[in-house]
Scaffold this active site. Sequence first.
Site, PDB file in Angstrom:
ATOM      1  N   THR A  12       0.813  -1.226   0.000  1.00  0.00           N
ATOM      2  CA  THR A  12       0.000   0.000   0.000  1.00  0.00           C
ATOM      3  C   THR A  12       0.840   1.267   0.000  1.00  0.00           C
ATOM      4  OG1 THR A  12      -1.656  -1.205   1.242  1.00  0.00           O
ATOM      5  CG2 THR A  12      -1.833   1.175   1.290  1.00  0.00           C
ATOM      6  N   ASP A  56       1.742  -7.031  -4.096  1.00  0.00           N
ATOM      7  CA  ASP A  56       0.998  -7.057  -2.840  1.00  0.00           C
ATOM      8  C   ASP A  56       1.726  -8.105  -1.992  1.00  0.00           C
ATOM      9  OD1 ASP A  56      -2.212  -6.609  -1.811  1.00  0.00           O
ATOM     10  OD2 ASP A  56      -1.080  -8.271  -0.945  1.00  0.00           O
ATOM     11  N   SER A  57       1.885  -7.845  -0.711  1.00  0.00           N
ATOM     12  CA  SER A  57       2.744  -8.761   0.058  1.00  0.00           C
ATOM     13  C   SER A  57       2.107 -10.141   0.251  1.00  0.00           C
ATOM     14  CB  SER A  57       3.168  -8.158   1.384  1.00  0.00           C
ATOM     15  OG  SER A  57       2.127  -8.187   2.314  1.00  0.00           O
ATOM     16  N   SER A  58       0.858 -10.305  -0.132  1.00  0.00           N
ATOM     17  CA  SER A  58       0.257 -11.653  -0.114  1.00  0.00           C
ATOM     18  C   SER A  58       0.958 -12.573  -1.109  1.00  0.00           C
ATOM     19  CB  SER A  58      -1.223 -11.599  -0.503  1.00  0.00           C
ATOM     20  OG  SER A  58      -1.865 -10.583   0.187  1.00  0.00           O
ATOM     21  N   THR A 275       2.892 -21.813  20.933  1.00  0.00           N
ATOM     22  CA  THR A 275       1.545 -21.561  21.464  1.00  0.00           C
ATOM     23  C   THR A 275       0.729 -20.697  20.519  1.00  0.00           C
ATOM     24  OG1 THR A 275       0.260 -20.564  23.250  1.00  0.00           O
ATOM     25  CG2 THR A 275       2.435 -19.624  22.873  1.00  0.00           C
ATOM     26  N   GLN A 276      -0.557 -20.963  20.481  1.00  0.00           N
ATOM     27  CA  GLN A 276      -1.423 -20.100  19.667  1.00  0.00           C
ATOM     28  C   GLN A 276      -1.864 -18.869  20.448  1.00  0.00           C
ATOM     29  OE1 GLN A 276      -5.682 -22.123  19.587  1.00  0.00           O
ATOM     30  NE2 GLN A 276      -4.170 -23.577  18.886  1.00  0.00           N
ATOM     31  N   CYS A 277      -1.433 -18.743  21.720  1.00  0.00           N
ATOM     32  CA  CYS A 277      -1.722 -17.521  22.481  1.00  0.00           C
ATOM     33  C   CYS A 277      -0.919 -16.361  21.900  1.00  0.00           C
ATOM     34  CB  CYS A 277      -1.311 -17.694  23.943  1.00  0.00           C
ATOM     35  SG  CYS A 277      -2.316 -18.876  24.823  1.00  0.00           S
TER      36      CYS A 277
HETATM   37  N1  ASP Z   1      -2.344  -5.944   1.059  1.00  0.00           N
HETATM   38  C1  ASP Z   1      -1.308  -5.000   1.323  1.00  0.00           C
HETATM   39  C2  ASP Z   1       0.005  -5.751   1.342  1.00  0.00           C
HETATM   40  O1  ASP Z   1       0.343  -6.363   2.312  1.00  0.00           O
HETATM   41  C3  ASP Z   1      -1.544  -4.275   2.594  1.00  0.00           C
HETATM   42  C4  ASP Z   1      -0.444  -3.314   2.951  1.00  0.00           C
HETATM   43  O2  ASP Z   1       0.368  -2.919   2.148  1.00  0.00           O
HETATM   44  O3  ASP Z   1      -0.392  -2.902   4.098  1.00  0.00           O
HETATM   45  O4  ASP Z   1       0.708  -5.720   0.365  1.00  0.00           O
END
Ligand code: ASP
Length: 338
Positions: A12, A56-58, A275-277
């Site tokens: 972003t 996009d970092s995904s 742990t998932q905590c």
């Molecule tokens: N979806 C975006 C990403 O991780 C969100 C961001 O940039 O904060 O690339």
Amino acid sequence: MTKILLIYTGGTIGMIKNPLTGELESFNFKHIHDHVPELSRLNVHIESISFDEPIDSSEMNLSHWKMMSKLVAENYSLYDGFVILHGSDTMAFSASALSFMLQGLKKPVVFTGSQLPIGTIRTDGKENLITAIEIAGMKDENGEAILQEVAVYFEYSLYRGNRSSKISANQFEAFQSPNYPELAKAGIHIEWQKDRLFRSKLPQLTVFTELQNQVALIRLYPGMNFEVYESIFKDARVKAIVLETYGSGNAPSDRHFQKMVTDFIENGGIVLNITQCGSGAVQQGIYQTSSFFERVGVISGRNLTSEAALTKLMYLLGSTDEKTLKESVQVSLVGEMD
Ligand code: ASP
């Protein structure tokens, strides 16, 4: 003059709204100064380099981590510090991965990004970017970099990269480091907590780029159908499993589950218990529900985040043999756990 290299990977922060379509688009990062004119008022020489195709970092994967590590390594002697602009969604994974890939750092590598694009009026991106650059350029009285590790800077806080996690999808305070306090806080001045900073024993930068992703992450939940997961435990491609267990490392005493774990370990697999905590550590053997893990050789990941647990295993699978891996996974390598 202090020299900083900005590495733009996407996310972003580097976007502006197209006035015609209203959509967010990546801008040409060479023109960063047009969007953040304040940069030219910093007493720092800034150069920038961008992924050919910002993402996009995904979309982040091992090849991107390799690319970032190489960019830092190739430019290491030319700059005083590095700021990596990255989408916030997977920033904690990338920061964790790079902390294992870039060992022996004597210079800062600071990840930052933003929740709102830099071209919007209320953006958090400008402050994040400007302060990250300032932090990456800071030296102590001996002329050495104050920060000598991979860190995440977001909304006035600097965190150790491999201790950080994204905790909010909409707040500007999007990150936290629940098991390790902030390295610095940005107010009128940058307030460093120098006793919390990591110092590597390695004399110089050592780069590891051969990660392997033969790992799986399984989060326990009540009512889980363990048969569904059997194929993962039996898959020869899976060399290590991160188990996200309850509380201080507990799991149900289901026979089927215990057999899958036991067989996997007997066949040479690694099971790492975290742990998932949101905070706290695994302590196997405190409850009866975790004693089984201790008996069969499940390794306690203590207070590792899942981001650090996964990337640590990827790094170790790619860089060591089985015996060293088992030893190394139990010790803190780059300040990732207590
Ligand atoms: N979806 C975006 C990403 O991780 C969100 C961001 O940039 O904060 O690339």
